[in-house]
Design an enzyme around this catalytic site. Structure first.
Site, mmCIF file in Angstrom:
data_model
loop_
_atom_site.group_PDB
_atom_site.id
_atom_site.type_symbol
_atom_site.label_atom_id
_atom_site.label_comp_id
_atom_site.label_asym_id
_atom_site.label_seq_id
_atom_site.Cartn_x
_atom_site.Cartn_y
_atom_site.Cartn_z
ATOM 1 N N HIS A 165 0.869 -1.344 0.227
ATOM 2 C CA HIS A 165 0.251 -0.083 -0.428
ATOM 3 C C HIS A 165 0.631 1.263 -0.711
ATOM 4 O O HIS A 165 0.535 1.970 -0.651
ATOM 5 C CB HIS A 165 -0.619 0.320 1.157
ATOM 6 C CG HIS A 165 -1.997 1.010 0.929
ATOM 7 N ND1 HIS A 165 -1.551 2.103 1.781
ATOM 8 C CD2 HIS A 165 -2.902 1.349 -0.227
ATOM 9 C CE1 HIS A 165 -3.274 2.519 1.266
ATOM 10 N NE2 HIS A 165 -3.828 2.524 0.930
ATOM 11 N N CYS A 166 1.729 0.826 1.209
ATOM 12 C CA CYS A 166 2.933 2.709 0.400
ATOM 13 C C CYS A 166 3.630 2.249 -0.599
ATOM 14 O O CYS A 166 3.867 3.691 -1.099
ATOM 15 C CB CYS A 166 4.290 2.182 1.892
ATOM 16 S SG CYS A 166 3.558 1.564 3.275
ATOM 17 N N LEU A 167 4.009 1.431 -1.279
ATOM 18 C CA LEU A 167 4.368 1.890 -2.250
ATOM 19 C C LEU A 167 3.563 2.235 -3.966
ATOM 20 O O LEU A 167 3.862 2.457 -4.077
ATOM 21 C CB LEU A 167 4.862 0.349 -2.793
ATOM 22 C CG LEU A 167 6.028 -0.011 -1.745
ATOM 23 C CD1 LEU A 167 6.054 -1.859 -2.403
ATOM 24 C CD2 LEU A 167 7.606 0.584 -2.076
#
Length: 344
Positions: A335-337
């Site tokens: 999700h962060c990426l």
């Protein structure tokens, strides 16, 4: 004029996507000698994305572009849905520095909100290239660009697509973000630029999270009135108390329409350590695609339990687990990426 005033809103992640935006990992300060291991999971992520939607990758320069093209070719990943852009980046965490798309379905139009980005309170300079990504994307796609004038990372918020936004006090009220703004002033910016009615505040994030407590590592909306929230059952674990406190907050909260939130719980993985350092491993850092959910796994017995729970939450989507043990060393996961670009 703001998105609210002009009828634009930030849709929930399960809203149909046109594309997913990525910033390809290249920063040696973040990844040191682990990039080859990181690429194994990262290219699996790209392959899953590209199988059903466009993947837009900020490649930065010819050297990085060659690494991407070679990696795709070596793994036999079809490239018809993959687009490379020569936007320079400092790091790979596109959720936080990437373009935040808002839409106006009645006009059939899309725009970008250019939140300021300072690498989680100035922790990892330089960050000027990452901060410029939204404006670069808006210029390339010929989209309107809104400028709120405050620091705000994509991983620090969750929306339910029905007027509610959830965040954490430990992050957005941290003085390393917007020390000149009160909680009320920050709420007003979020309401005006994401066109929501209600801001829900959780407290602390998980151990090892250098973002000061991003909500996407602990509590996620899975539909307009339901959250999936991480819970630690080991009372001796440092995550036990903060996650239990957030659960109790969620039980008391009512949504904009006056209804209580439905709550599903998700286990935390066994601690992932590196040289004694606790890394922010969480199954909550999943990414919702049009027909799939990509879930980070961590080589432990709880992986299967987490995948089954998430499968039950998304019966209309295929659940795909990808080993994130090497990626989490960079202090983030799938999700962060990534950052979604919605259809209008």
């Amino acid at each position: 004029m703001t998105p609210n005033e002009e009828g634009y809103f930030f849709p929930a992640e399960w809203h149909p996507h046109r594309a997913t935006w990525l910033s390809f990992p290249h920063n040696i300060d973040t990844w040191e000698d682990r990039l080859p291991r990181v690429y194994e999971a990262y290219f699996k992520f790209i392959a899953e994305l590209a199988s059903e939607e466009t993947v837009c990758i900020s490649s930065g320069n010819d050297k990085t572009k060659s690494v991407i093209e070679l990696g795709l070719n070596q793994r036999g990943i079809p490239t018809q849905n993959i687009q490379l852009f020569d936007f320079k980046t400092n790091d790979s965490w596109c959720r936080d520095h990437g373009p935040s798309f808002v839409i106006n379905p009645s006009l059939g139009e899309k725009a970008i909100v250019n939140w300021g980005y300072n690498a989680w309170g100035g922790k990892y300079p330089p960050f000027d290239a990452d901060d410029a990504i939204p404006s670069n994307v808006a210029k390339t796609l010929n989209l309107k660009l809104y400028e709120p004038g405050i620091i705000m990372e994509g991983g620090s918020i969750e929306v339910n697509g029905d007027g509610t936004l959830m965040t954490s006090k430990s992050c957005l009220l941290n003085k390393n973000r917007n020390p000149h703004l009160s909680q009320k002033q920050i709420e007003e910016k979020l309401k005006l630029y994401y066109n929501v009615e209600q801001i829900l505040w959780l407290e602390e994030g998980i151990v090892g999270d250098d973002t000061d407590g991003h909500v996407d590592d602990m509590t996620r909306f899975i539909n307009s009135d339901t959250v999936l929230t991480a819970l630690e059952t080991d009372r001796l674990d440092d995550n036990y108390s903060p996650l239990r406190e957030n659960l109790e907050l969620l039980k008391k909260i009512k949504l904009a329409g006056g209804t209580k939130i439905n709550i599903e719980t998700l286990p935390m993985p066994d601690p992932v350590l590196d040289s004694g350092l606790r890394l922010p491993a969480s199954y909550a850092n999943f990414y919702i695609l049009n027909n799939k959910v990509i879930v980070p796994t961590y080589r432990c017995k709880k992986d299967d339990e987490a995948l089954k729970i998430i499968e039950g939450c998304f019966p209309d989507r295929k659940i795909v687990g990808i080993d994130s043990t090497d990626i989490i060393w960079g202090l983030g996961s799938f999700h962060c990426l990534s950052q979604q670009e919605p259809e209008v």
